[in-house]
Write a protein that holds these residues in place. Structure first.
Motif, short mmCIF file in Angstrom:
data_model
loop_
_atom_site.label_atom_id
_atom_site.label_comp_id
_atom_site.label_asym_id
_atom_site.label_seq_id
_atom_site.Cartn_x
_atom_site.Cartn_y
_atom_site.Cartn_z
N ALA A 43 12.41 -4.28 15.43
CA ALA A 43 11.24 -4.63 14.61
C ALA A 43 9.97 -4.44 15.45
CB ALA A 43 11.35 -6.08 14.14
N THR A 44 8.98 -3.76 14.86
CA THR A 44 7.81 -3.33 15.63
C THR A 44 6.54 -3.52 14.81
OG1 THR A 44 9.13 -1.66 16.78
CG2 THR A 44 6.75 -1.37 16.83
N LEU A 45 5.50 -4.05 15.47
CA LEU A 45 4.18 -4.09 14.84
C LEU A 45 3.59 -2.68 14.89
CD1 LEU A 45 1.80 -5.75 13.64
CD2 LEU A 45 0.95 -5.97 15.99
N LYS A 46 3.21 -2.16 13.73
CA LYS A 46 2.63 -0.82 13.65
C LYS A 46 1.27 -0.89 12.97
CE LYS A 46 6.95 1.82 13.68
NZ LYS A 46 7.74 2.92 13.04
N ARG A 47 0.53 0.21 13.11
CA ARG A 47 -0.79 0.30 12.49
C ARG A 47 -0.95 1.69 11.88
NH1 ARG A 47 -5.63 -0.90 16.40
NH2 ARG A 47 -5.25 1.22 17.16
N ALA A 48 -1.23 1.73 10.59
CA ALA A 48 -1.56 2.99 9.94
C ALA A 48 -3.05 3.24 10.13
CB ALA A 48 -1.21 2.94 8.46
N GLU A 49 -3.39 4.37 10.74
CA GLU A 49 -4.78 4.70 11.09
C GLU A 49 -5.28 5.87 10.24
OE1 GLU A 49 -4.68 5.55 15.23
OE2 GLU A 49 -4.36 3.45 15.83
N LEU A 50 -6.51 5.75 9.76
CA LEU A 50 -7.14 6.81 8.99
C LEU A 50 -7.63 7.91 9.93
CD1 LEU A 50 -8.15 7.85 6.23
CD2 LEU A 50 -10.28 6.59 6.67
N ARG A 51 -7.15 9.13 9.72
CA ARG A 51 -7.52 10.24 10.59
C ARG A 51 -7.74 11.51 9.75
NH1 ARG A 51 -3.18 9.97 15.63
NH2 ARG A 51 -3.49 7.77 16.21
N ILE B 123 -4.43 -0.47 9.04
CA ILE B 123 -3.50 -1.22 8.20
C ILE B 123 -2.34 -1.66 9.10
CG2 ILE B 123 -2.11 -1.22 6.11
CD1 ILE B 123 -3.72 1.18 5.14
N TYR B 124 -2.26 -2.97 9.37
CA TYR B 124 -1.23 -3.51 10.25
C TYR B 124 -0.03 -3.97 9.42
CZ TYR B 124 -4.84 -3.66 13.87
OH TYR B 124 -5.82 -3.32 14.78
N PHE B 125 1.18 -3.68 9.92
CA PHE B 125 2.39 -4.11 9.25
C PHE B 125 3.55 -4.17 10.25
CE2 PHE B 125 2.47 0.46 9.23
CZ PHE B 125 3.80 0.84 9.29
N VAL B 126 4.59 -4.91 9.87
CA VAL B 126 5.80 -4.97 10.69
C VAL B 126 6.83 -4.03 10.09
CG1 VAL B 126 7.69 -6.44 11.51
CG2 VAL B 126 5.35 -7.34 11.42
N ALA B 127 7.30 -3.10 10.91
CA ALA B 127 8.32 -2.14 10.48
C ALA B 127 9.70 -2.59 10.94
CB ALA B 127 8.00 -0.75 11.04
N ASN B 128 10.72 -2.19 10.20
CA ASN B 128 12.09 -2.53 10.59
C ASN B 128 12.50 -1.85 11.88
OD1 ASN B 128 13.06 -4.17 8.27
ND2 ASN B 128 12.63 -2.31 7.11
N ASN B 129 11.92 -0.67 12.14
CA ASN B 129 12.32 0.13 13.29
C ASN B 129 11.10 0.65 14.04
OD1 ASN B 129 15.40 0.56 12.56
ND2 ASN B 129 14.24 1.04 10.69
N ASP B 130 11.27 0.82 15.35
CA ASP B 130 10.28 1.54 16.13
C ASP B 130 10.48 3.03 15.90
OD1 ASP B 130 8.43 2.48 17.92
OD2 ASP B 130 9.56 1.95 19.71
N GLN B 131 11.61 3.55 16.33
CA GLN B 131 12.06 4.88 15.96
C GLN B 131 13.12 4.74 14.88
OE1 GLN B 131 10.52 7.54 17.27
NE2 GLN B 131 9.28 6.18 18.57
N ALA B 132 13.28 5.77 14.06
CA ALA B 132 14.16 5.67 12.90
C ALA B 132 15.55 5.21 13.30
CB ALA B 132 14.24 7.03 12.20
N GLY B 133 15.98 4.10 12.70
CA GLY B 133 17.34 3.63 12.87
C GLY B 133 17.63 2.83 14.12
N ASP B 134 16.61 2.52 14.96
CA ASP B 134 16.92 1.81 16.20
C ASP B 134 16.99 0.29 16.01
OD1 ASP B 134 14.26 1.02 16.00
OD2 ASP B 134 13.58 2.19 17.72
N GLY B 135 16.56 -0.21 14.84
CA GLY B 135 16.67 -1.63 14.55
C GLY B 135 15.74 -2.53 15.33
N PRO C 82 0.83 -1.21 0.00
CA PRO C 82 0.00 0.00 0.00
C PRO C 82 0.86 1.26 0.00
CG PRO C 82 -0.85 -1.59 1.58
CD PRO C 82 0.46 -2.13 1.09
N SER C 83 0.37 2.30 -0.63
CA SER C 83 1.19 3.49 -0.91
C SER C 83 1.57 4.29 0.33
CB SER C 83 0.45 4.39 -1.90
OG SER C 83 -0.81 4.77 -1.37
N CYS C 84 0.84 4.14 1.44
CA CYS C 84 1.13 4.97 2.61
C CYS C 84 2.08 4.32 3.60
CB CYS C 84 -0.17 5.34 3.33
SG CYS C 84 -1.11 3.90 3.93
N LEU C 85 2.56 3.11 3.31
CA LEU C 85 3.42 2.40 4.25
C LEU C 85 4.89 2.60 3.90
CD1 LEU C 85 1.55 -1.00 4.74
CD2 LEU C 85 1.16 1.20 5.86
#
Length: 321
Positions: free
Chosen positions: A225-233, A211-223, A118-121
């Motif tokens: 892996a974190t479950l994140k959710r893109a929320e429509l607002r 939209i649930y996805f696994v990101a490489n980082n919680d905060q940029a560059g910390d390494g 998806p384009s927003c991830l």
């Protein structure tokens, strides 16, 4: 008289150097043993705490996904069955009202590893799946006993009015309203009359796209892996998706979808890719698999797998005879 001599006191006796050295050596051995035991117990306790955090993170991730999936396809009193399939498989990140309305029939949607994302991830970990869940909040907008207005977003309204401008019109587009402007939520309750626009205004609920996805980082560059959710607002008057971190230490997300192929309300097969819009509309269950790992770099690189099969009662109930 002969003077008597006083008895001689025995001379004080101390430890010899040899005895002191032996005692010191024994004491050092005991101290070393106690220190080793303490260090081992501390390490064991640390490992137990790490394992507990890891297990708790995995269970919490599965619980979050399962709870949201059980609400998938809930639109209050509205049944999306009469709605036409969207053209193709929609991009869930499209933040326009027409796109949101077109995607309403798809209570759930997913992207397998290797699919175009998806384009927003951003920062999606390679080889992991993406899950989209659509529904409204169960509580009514404006109810002080729930957090319906805690996050600004589009509102959904289901009509209960049988007049010719709403449910009696024969046009499914008139059966509901979905908009960011409350003034455009003009559907009514059952007490409406034949005259359009009369009666009690129907209940509004916050419309959610997660939209649930696994990101490489919680905060940029910390390494991490974190479950994140893109929320429509709604942010500054504009619809957009905001990524929110949910659970750290989630290394992988895999999904399989249970499909009803003959319309009897029973799952007939599982697949990671149901296909087009018609396939997604027939998804009744989701098998969620989560892999959680140790967060501490100094600890053992342990991983635990968690799995749950979630029935979505709203789409499943609509298919029951």
């Amino acid at each position: 008289m002969t003077p008597q001599s006083l008895p001689r006191r025995p001379s004080a006796q101390g430890f010899s150097i040899a005895e002191l050295l032996v005692a010191l050596a024994i004491g050092m051995l005991i101290l070393a043993g106690m220190t080793t035991l303490f260090v081992r117990n501390s390490r064991t306790q640390t490992e137990v705490e790490r394992a507990n955090r890891q297990i708790e993170n995995g269970r919490y991730a599965v619980q979050l996904l399962s709870t949201d999936l059980r609400n998938a396809g809930y639109y209050g009193e509205f049944d999306p069955t009469p709605l036409a399939d969207p053209p193709g498989v929609p991009d869930p990140c499209s933040p326009t009202l027409p796109a949101l309305r077109a995607a309403l029939p798809l209570h759930v949607q997913g992207f397998a590893p290797g699919d175009a994302l998806p384009s927003c991830l951003t920062d999606v970990k390679p080889g992991t799946a993406v899950l989209v869940v659509r529904h409204t909040r169960t509580c009514a907008s404006g109810n002080p006993d729930c957090d319906a207005d805690g996050i600004q977003g589009p509102l959904f309204q289901a009509s209960l009015c049988d007049n010719l401008s709403e449910l009696g019109s024969g046009d499914p587009a008139n059966y509901y309203a979905l908009d960011t402007d409350p003034a455009k939520l003009t559907r009514h309750q059952r007490d409406c009359t034949a005259t359009a626009g009369t009666g009690t205004v129907a209940i509004g609920r916050r419309f959610l796209t997660h939209i649930y996805f696994v990101a490489n980082n919680d905060q940029a560059g910390d390494g991490i892996a974190t479950l994140k959710r893109a929320e429509l607002r709604v942010v500054n008057g504009t619809l957009q998706f905001i990524a929110v971190p949910l659970v750290e230490g989630i290394d992988d997300l895999e999904l399989e979808y249970g499909i009803d192929t003959n319309g009897d309300g029973v799952v007939d097969q599982y697949t990671a890719s149901p296909g087009g819009a018609a396939g997604w509309r027939n998804v009744l269950t989701v098998r969620v698999s989560v892999l959680a790992r140790n967060l501490d770099k100094g600890g053992s690189n342990q991983r635990h797998a968690f799995q749950s099969t979630v029935l979505m009662p709203n789409p499943a109930g609509r298919k029951q005879p």
